[in-house]
Design an enzyme around this catalytic site. Structure first.
Site, PDB file in Angstrom:
ATOM      1  N   ASP A  19       0.830  -1.204   0.000  1.00 39.36           N
ATOM      2  CA  ASP A  19       0.000   0.000   0.000  1.00 39.36           C
ATOM      3  C   ASP A  19       0.869   1.261   0.000  1.00 39.36           C
ATOM      4  O   ASP A  19       1.984   1.253   0.524  1.00 39.36           O
ATOM      5  CB  ASP A  19      -0.896  -0.022   1.252  1.00 39.36           C
ATOM      6  N   ASN A  67     -10.902  -3.352  -5.504  1.00 40.50           N
ATOM      7  CA  ASN A  67     -10.204  -2.289  -6.261  1.00 40.50           C
ATOM      8  C   ASN A  67     -10.938  -1.872  -7.541  1.00 40.50           C
ATOM      9  O   ASN A  67     -10.653  -0.816  -8.104  1.00 40.50           O
ATOM     10  CB  ASN A  67      -8.761  -2.697  -6.601  1.00 40.50           C
TER      11      ASN A  67
HETATM   12  C1  FPP Z   1      -2.081   0.292  -3.214  1.00 45.02           C
HETATM   13  O1  FPP Z   1      -1.616   1.612  -3.267  1.00 45.02           O
HETATM   14  C2  FPP Z   1      -1.633  -0.421  -4.348  1.00 45.02           C
HETATM   15  C3  FPP Z   1      -2.418  -1.019  -5.291  1.00 45.02           C
HETATM   16  C4  FPP Z   1      -3.884  -1.064  -5.281  1.00 45.02           C
HETATM   17  C5  FPP Z   1      -1.819  -1.679  -6.410  1.00 45.02           C
HETATM   18  C6  FPP Z   1      -0.683  -2.534  -6.007  1.00 45.02           C
HETATM   19  C7  FPP Z   1       0.096  -2.829  -7.190  1.00 45.02           C
HETATM   20  C8  FPP Z   1       1.431  -2.756  -7.245  1.00 45.02           C
HETATM   21  C9  FPP Z   1       2.334  -2.457  -6.141  1.00 45.02           C
HETATM   22  C10 FPP Z   1       2.103  -3.077  -8.452  1.00 45.02           C
HETATM   23  C11 FPP Z   1       2.446  -4.540  -8.480  1.00 45.02           C
HETATM   24  C12 FPP Z   1       1.593  -5.118  -9.467  1.00 45.02           C
HETATM   25  C13 FPP Z   1       1.939  -6.168 -10.174  1.00 45.02           C
HETATM   26  C14 FPP Z   1       1.094  -6.468 -11.314  1.00 45.02           C
HETATM   27  C15 FPP Z   1       3.102  -7.008  -9.894  1.00 45.02           C
HETATM   28  P1  FPP Z   1      -2.689   2.750  -3.245  1.00 45.02           P
HETATM   29  O2  FPP Z   1      -2.971   3.130  -4.651  1.00 45.02           O
HETATM   30  O3  FPP Z   1      -3.881   2.332  -2.458  1.00 45.02           O
HETATM   31  O4  FPP Z   1      -1.900   3.884  -2.506  1.00 45.02           O
HETATM   32  P2  FPP Z   1      -2.512   4.983  -1.547  1.00 45.02           P
HETATM   33  O5  FPP Z   1      -3.099   4.265  -0.360  1.00 45.02           O
HETATM   34  O6  FPP Z   1      -1.314   5.805  -1.172  1.00 45.02           O
HETATM   35  O7  FPP Z   1      -3.531   5.752  -2.350  1.00 45.02           O
END
Ligand code: FPP
Length: 241
Positions: A19, A67
């Site tokens: 995250d 998501n």
């Molecule tokens: C959460 O950060 C992250 C995600 C929903 C996507 C996770 C994906 C990756 C780390 C890339 C890896 C993917 C693959 C295909 C290997 P957020 O967007 O919720 O961050 P925030 O809480 O700061 O808004």
């Protein structure tokens, strides 16, 4: 592969809620998609490091069943990112790139909404990994994964294969996406939140939980070691005394 120990505490399976990509991007005045791209780079570093230290199972939460509620542009960005990640994965596996040399990659979750082309790349990668001469780390990438969805899916499969029978814990476990794998010993969440967000609802019953404020793109092998050190000082009793 011998069981890895952290201090005196065995650790076979670590799982990570990756995250903080969005906040990482925001801090740099970049679009959220740049945070996800940076997140993929961290993912590869942690896969390589897990193989180096001989961690047997690593599970990474890449996209949850919830998501899909994100803005359509972000969802399609994440699907495109998965697609380009799969292209890179296939070529890196073929070229024996050090990142994936000792890793067996699997994608767990409901993959039916993915395009046929993407599912084919996943099948190719998984088949390639199964034939490797040496596997140090089994890497699960949880995509369109939800802990509740996994349980419902398992129960429905059980009912259709065993009409009229009652289900028990052992039978249910054997129908999960994670069937046959040890439950996670440690669940790490980056980005500072203190919740499981529908991750591994069945498997996490006795997992140790570790949260760090570090945002996923900034998470490093050193951060991983800090989590492992914190885990090693926990006292696990599994309901006993
Ligand atoms: C959460 O950060 C992250 C995600 C929903 C996507 C996770 C994906 C990756 C780390 C890339 C890896 C993917 C693959 C295909 C290997 P957020 O967007 O919720 O961050 P925030 O809480 O700061 O808004």
């Amino acid at each position: 592969m011998a069981e890895m120990t952290t201090g005196t505490l065995p650790l076979r399976h670590a799982a990570i809620i990756m995250d903080g990509n969005g906040r990482w991007a925001k801090k740099r005045a970049l679009p959220r998609s740049a945070g996800h791209v940076a997140g993929v780079r961290t993912t590869e570093k942690i896969i390589e490091y897990s193989c180096k230290i001989g961690l047997e199972y690593l599970t990474l939460y890449a996209f949850s069943t919830e998501n899909w509620k994100r803005p359509e542009s972000e969802v399609s960005g994440l699907l495109n990112l998965l697609n380009s990640y799969l292209d890179r994965l296939v070529s890196r596996l073929r070229e024996d790139n050090p990142v994936y040399r000792y890793a067996a990659i699997r994608f767990l979750g409901d993959l039916t909404p993915l395009s046929e082309e993407m599912r084919e790349k996943i099948a190719v990668s998984e088949a390639f990994c199964r034939s490797k001469p040496e596997i140090r780390t089994h890497v699960n990438i949880a995509f369109n994964y939800g802990g509740k969805d996994e349980i419902v899916h398992a129960v429905n499969r059980f009912i259709s294969e065993n009409p009229g029978k009652q289900i028990d814990e052992k039978a249910l476990s054997s129908y999960l996406y994670f069937a046959g794998q040890p439950d996670p010993d440690l669940i790490i969440r980056t980005g500072g939140e203190m919740r499981l967000s529908n991750f591994l609802m069945w498997e996490s019953s006795y997992s140790e939980f570790y949260s760090t404020a570090t945002l996923w793109p900034d998470f490093s092998p050193k951060s991983f070691n800090e989590a492992l050190t914190a885990y090693s000082s926990r006292s696990r009793r599994f309901g006993g005394v």
